[in-house]
Design a protein around this motif. Structure first.
Motif, PDB file in Angstrom:
ATOM      1  N   UNK A  48       0.728  -1.248  -0.090  1.00 27.28           N
ATOM      2  CA  UNK A  48      -0.185  -0.003  -0.102  1.00 27.28           C
ATOM      3  C   UNK A  48       0.882   1.226  -0.131  1.00 27.28           C
ATOM      4  N   UNK A  49       1.956   1.244   0.083  1.00 24.36           N
ATOM      5  CA  UNK A  49       3.056   2.515   0.136  1.00 24.36           C
ATOM      6  C   UNK A  49       3.401   2.785  -1.455  1.00 24.36           C
ATOM      7  N   UNK A  50       3.770   3.934  -1.416  1.00 20.58           N
ATOM      8  CA  UNK A  50       4.247   4.505  -2.918  1.00 20.58           C
ATOM      9  C   UNK A  50       5.686   4.033  -3.253  1.00 20.58           C
ATOM     10  N   UNK A  51       6.061   3.362  -4.360  1.00 26.58           N
ATOM     11  CA  UNK A  51       7.203   3.176  -4.673  1.00 26.58           C
ATOM     12  C   UNK A  51       7.999   4.532  -4.719  1.00 26.58           C
ATOM     13  N   UNK A  52       9.502   4.040  -4.416  1.00 19.11           N
ATOM     14  CA  UNK A  52      10.273   5.335  -4.276  1.00 19.11           C
ATOM     15  C   UNK A  52      11.578   5.046  -4.996  1.00 19.11           C
ATOM     16  N   UNK A  53      12.137   6.099  -5.584  1.00 17.46           N
ATOM     17  CA  UNK A  53      13.589   5.696  -6.405  1.00 17.46           C
ATOM     18  C   UNK A  53      14.436   6.585  -5.841  1.00 17.46           C
ATOM     19  N   UNK A  54      15.740   6.242  -6.083  1.00 11.44           N
ATOM     20  CA  UNK A  54      16.964   7.426  -5.747  1.00 11.44           C
ATOM     21  C   UNK A  54      17.275   8.199  -6.635  1.00 11.44           C
ATOM     22  N   UNK A  55      18.229   9.293  -6.264  1.00 10.15           N
ATOM     23  CA  UNK A  55      18.956   9.928  -7.169  1.00 10.15           C
ATOM     24  C   UNK A  55      20.653   9.885  -7.129  1.00 10.15           C
ATOM     25  N   UNK A  56      21.146   9.865  -8.308  1.00  7.19           N
ATOM     26  CA  UNK A  56      22.591   9.753  -8.193  1.00  7.19           C
ATOM     27  C   UNK A  56      23.407  10.939  -7.715  1.00  7.19           C
ATOM     28  N   UNK A  57      22.492  12.036  -7.639  1.00  5.19           N
ATOM     29  CA  UNK A  57      23.085  13.285  -7.344  1.00  5.19           C
ATOM     30  C   UNK A  57      23.385  13.320  -5.824  1.00  5.19           C
ATOM     31  N   UNK A  58      22.867  12.330  -5.111  1.00  7.09           N
ATOM     32  CA  UNK A  58      22.929  12.204  -3.629  1.00  7.09           C
ATOM     33  C   UNK A  58      24.321  11.168  -3.270  1.00  7.09           C
ATOM     34  N   UNK A  59      25.442  11.808  -2.759  1.00  7.71           N
ATOM     35  CA  UNK A  59      26.646  11.527  -2.338  1.00  7.71           C
ATOM     36  C   UNK A  59      26.553   9.927  -1.779  1.00  7.71           C
TER      37      UNK A  59
END
Length: 217
Positions: free
Chosen positions: A114-125
């Motif tokens: 029931x939670x929303x899918x999440x994705x990461x960013x390559x800009x985050x060290x």
């Protein structure tokens, strides 16, 4: 001496990460990586090295990158809402349970719980740092960081790509991995202008960023 080079091109490193700050990896995470029992790979040879291609091309609005938009995860809906399944541009969804919320952004897609899918960013060290920690754990020597020539002449796009390269450099130094820059002409054609863009960017990376000065290049 027999030289064996194992080069895995365009590896899709979909990894999990540790807790992050917006501007740089936490000192705790850097110390943990530096104190690893893994033997630092040599940066002056390719003998028996396993070198991967590393795009580092994932981004989302608000991740700190100057392009400030979705990149490679999904197309941005015209109404500004979170991308849904119909907007996705990837074939695989990564494990995200070890990511800190500050490193991720929600998609308009519901998971089974029931939670929303999440994705990461390559800009985050710390996202990039975690990838390199995994490399150290599993015996991957390092990466060729791909610098795509497409739109490299645009300031925001160039700075975004350089931001990720800085993350790669810092993570390599923290974990004893190696890295090098590999220019990619995908999405464009070879011309005098594109070659001049490549030349100018390499001079900038060497003279201004000092990208080759570290011990891991």
């Amino acid at each position: 001496m027999k030289v064996t080079v194992k080069y895995i091109a365009s590896v899709f490193l979909l990894a999990t990460t540790v807790r992050a700050q917006l501007s740089k990896p936490s000192q705790k995470n850097l110390r943990r990586a530096a104190d690893s029992n893994e033997i630092a790979e040599s940066s002056n040879m390719l003998t028996n090295q396993i070198i991967c291609g590393y795009q580092g091309w994932f981004a989302f609005p608000g991740d700190g990158a100057p392009i400030n938009r979705w990149k490679h995860w999904a197309n941005a809906p015209a109404d500004g809402s979170a991308p849904g399944a119909e907007d996705l541009k990837v074939d695989l969804y990564p494990t995200t349970d070890e990511y800190d919320d500050e490193d991720m952004k929600e998609l308009g897609i519901k998971m089974n719980d029931g939670t929303n899918a999440k994705v990461f960013s390559s800009a985050r060290p710390n996202v990039v740092l975690k990838h390199f920690e995994w490399m150290a754990t599993y015996g991957i020597s390092g990466v060729f960081k791909e610098m795509f020539l497409q739109d490299l002449h645009l300031e925001n796009n160039r700075e975004w790509k350089t931001m990720v390269l800085r993350n790669v450099r810092d993570a390599a130094e923290a974990t004893g991995r190696v890295f090098a820059v590999s220019y990619d002409i995908a999405g464009g054609a070879i011309s005098n202008d594109s070659l001049e863009d490549l030349k100018a960017d390499w001079i900038r990376l060497v003279d201004e960023e000092g990208i080759t000065n570290g011990s891991r290049y």
